[in-house]
Design an enzyme around this catalytic site. Structure first.
Site, PDB file in Angstrom:
ATOM      1  N   GLY A 133      19.186 -29.909 -17.047  1.00 19.61           N
ATOM      2  CA  GLY A 133      17.858 -29.310 -16.888  1.00 19.61           C
ATOM      3  C   GLY A 133      16.758 -30.032 -17.633  1.00 19.61           C
ATOM      4  O   GLY A 133      15.607 -29.609 -17.599  1.00 19.61           O
ATOM      5  N   GLN A 134      17.097 -31.143 -18.331  1.00 19.19           N
ATOM      6  CA  GLN A 134      16.054 -31.885 -19.061  1.00 19.19           C
ATOM      7  C   GLN A 134      15.081 -32.495 -18.053  1.00 19.19           C
ATOM      8  O   GLN A 134      15.497 -33.109 -17.059  1.00 19.19           O
ATOM      9  CB  GLN A 134      16.680 -32.981 -19.929  1.00 19.19           C
ATOM     10  CG  GLN A 134      15.662 -33.694 -20.829  1.00 19.19           C
ATOM     11  CD  GLN A 134      16.301 -34.725 -21.768  1.00 19.19           C
ATOM     12  OE1 GLN A 134      17.496 -35.014 -21.658  1.00 19.19           O
ATOM     13  NE2 GLN A 134      15.519 -35.273 -22.671  1.00 19.19           N
ATOM     14  N   THR A 135      13.795 -32.311 -18.317  1.00 21.00           N
ATOM     15  CA  THR A 135      12.780 -32.862 -17.416  1.00 21.00           C
ATOM     16  C   THR A 135      11.862 -33.864 -18.105  1.00 21.00           C
ATOM     17  O   THR A 135      11.210 -34.668 -17.431  1.00 21.00           O
ATOM     18  CB  THR A 135      11.908 -31.737 -16.802  1.00 21.00           C
ATOM     19  OG1 THR A 135      11.310 -30.978 -17.863  1.00 21.00           O
ATOM     20  CG2 THR A 135      12.733 -30.810 -15.923  1.00 21.00           C
ATOM     21  N   VAL A 136      11.775 -33.799 -19.432  1.00 24.89           N
ATOM     22  CA  VAL A 136      10.997 -34.789 -20.184  1.00 24.89           C
ATOM     23  C   VAL A 136      11.981 -35.516 -21.087  1.00 24.89           C
ATOM     24  O   VAL A 136      12.666 -34.888 -21.918  1.00 24.89           O
ATOM     25  CB  VAL A 136       9.866 -34.136 -21.010  1.00 24.89           C
ATOM     26  CG1 VAL A 136       9.129 -35.196 -21.817  1.00 24.89           C
ATOM     27  CG2 VAL A 136       8.888 -33.396 -20.093  1.00 24.89           C
ATOM     28  N   HIS A 193      13.567 -32.954 -27.513  1.00 19.96           N
ATOM     29  CA  HIS A 193      12.731 -31.864 -28.032  1.00 19.96           C
ATOM     30  C   HIS A 193      13.547 -30.591 -28.153  1.00 19.96           C
ATOM     31  O   HIS A 193      14.499 -30.382 -27.404  1.00 19.96           O
ATOM     32  CB  HIS A 193      11.525 -31.623 -27.118  1.00 19.96           C
ATOM     33  CG  HIS A 193      11.880 -31.480 -25.672  1.00 19.96           C
ATOM     34  ND1 HIS A 193      12.121 -32.567 -24.862  1.00 19.96           N
ATOM     35  CD2 HIS A 193      12.063 -30.392 -24.899  1.00 19.96           C
ATOM     36  CE1 HIS A 193      12.427 -32.152 -23.646  1.00 19.96           C
ATOM     37  NE2 HIS A 193      12.416 -30.832 -23.641  1.00 19.96           N
ATOM     38  N   HIS A 227      13.052 -26.473 -27.887  1.00 22.89           N
ATOM     39  CA  HIS A 227      12.179 -25.387 -27.440  1.00 22.89           C
ATOM     40  C   HIS A 227      12.340 -24.214 -28.408  1.00 22.89           C
ATOM     41  O   HIS A 227      13.471 -23.874 -28.785  1.00 22.89           O
ATOM     42  CB  HIS A 227      12.628 -24.856 -26.070  1.00 22.89           C
ATOM     43  CG  HIS A 227      12.554 -25.816 -24.944  1.00 22.89           C
ATOM     44  ND1 HIS A 227      11.578 -25.762 -23.983  1.00 22.89           N
ATOM     45  CD2 HIS A 227      13.370 -26.849 -24.580  1.00 22.89           C
ATOM     46  CE1 HIS A 227      11.788 -26.700 -23.077  1.00 22.89           C
ATOM     47  NE2 HIS A 227      12.873 -27.386 -23.420  1.00 22.89           N
TER      48      HIS A 227
END
Ligand code: 5GP
Length: 143
Positions: free
Chosen positions: A95-98, A102, A104
Site C-alpha cells: 500500500g506504499q504510495t510515496v 514515513h 503515519h
C-alpha cells in the site's frame, strides 16, 4: 528499486513543495497528510533519502520512531482521540504510495471509520489550523 529523488516528500524536504509542517529538526520533518484518513493525520519522515524500512539504518530508525512517538503524543494532546494508530508501509503491494519512508500518526475517534487511503485533499485552512495545534502541543509534551 532505486530511491527516486523526485518523490513528493523529497520535494517537500528541499522546499520545492509545500507542507503544513509540525516539526522541523536536524534528522526528521513532520507535516500534515494532505489527504488525511482522519482529522490530525500526520506524517514523520527522515531527512535521509531512504525508500523503506529495509534500507534505513538502525540509528536512523531509532531517531525516526522516537520522533514519531513525540508527534503522536502531541497529536493525542491536541485532538484527544480515543486511540492513535501508527502505520508504516513498505512497497506498493503493502500500500506504499510515496517512496520515501514515513510513519503515519492517525488519530481514531469512536464510531468514525477511516476514510480511504490518500483519496481526498483536505481543506488547506483546516490543515493549517491542525498543524498549529500540533506544534503548540509539541511545546508541552514530554520529550
Ligand atoms: P503511503 O501510502 O506511502 O504509506 O502514504 C503516503 C501518504 O502521503 C498518503 O497518506 C497521502 O495522503 C500522503 N500524501 C501524498 N501526497 C502528498 C503531498 O503532496 N503532501 C502531503 N502532505 N501528503 C501527501
Amino acid at each position: 528499486m532505486a530511491y527516486d529523488p523526485d518523490n513528493i516528500f523529497a520535494k517537500i524536504l528541499r522546499g520545492e513543495a509545500n507542507a503544513h509542517v509540525v516539526l522541523d529538526e536536524e534528522h526528521c520533518l513532520g507535516f500534515m497528510d494532505l489527504m488525511p484518513q482522519s482529522p490530525g493525520h500526520t506524517l514523520i519522515i527522515p531527512r535521509e533519502p531512504v525508500e523503506n524500512i529495509f534500507d534505513l539504518s538502525a540509528e536512523g530508525l531509532a531517531v525516526l520512531i522516537a520522533t514519531t512517538q513525540r508527534v503522536a503524543r502531541a497529536v493525542k494532546t491536541a485532538f484527544r482521540p480515543a486511540g492513535v494508530m501508527i502505520l508504516q508501509l513498505n512497497g506498493a503491494d503493502a500500500g506504499q504510495t510515496v517512496f520515501h519512508i514515513h510513519f503515519h500518526v492517525i488519530p481514531r475517534y469512536p464510531g468514525e471509520g477511516l476514510t480511504l487511503h490518500a483519496r481526498s485533499v483536505a481543506d488547506a485552512e483546516e490543515l493549517r489550523e491542525h498543524a498549529a495545534r500540533i506544534r503548540a502541543a509539541l511545546q508541552v509534551v514530554p520529550q
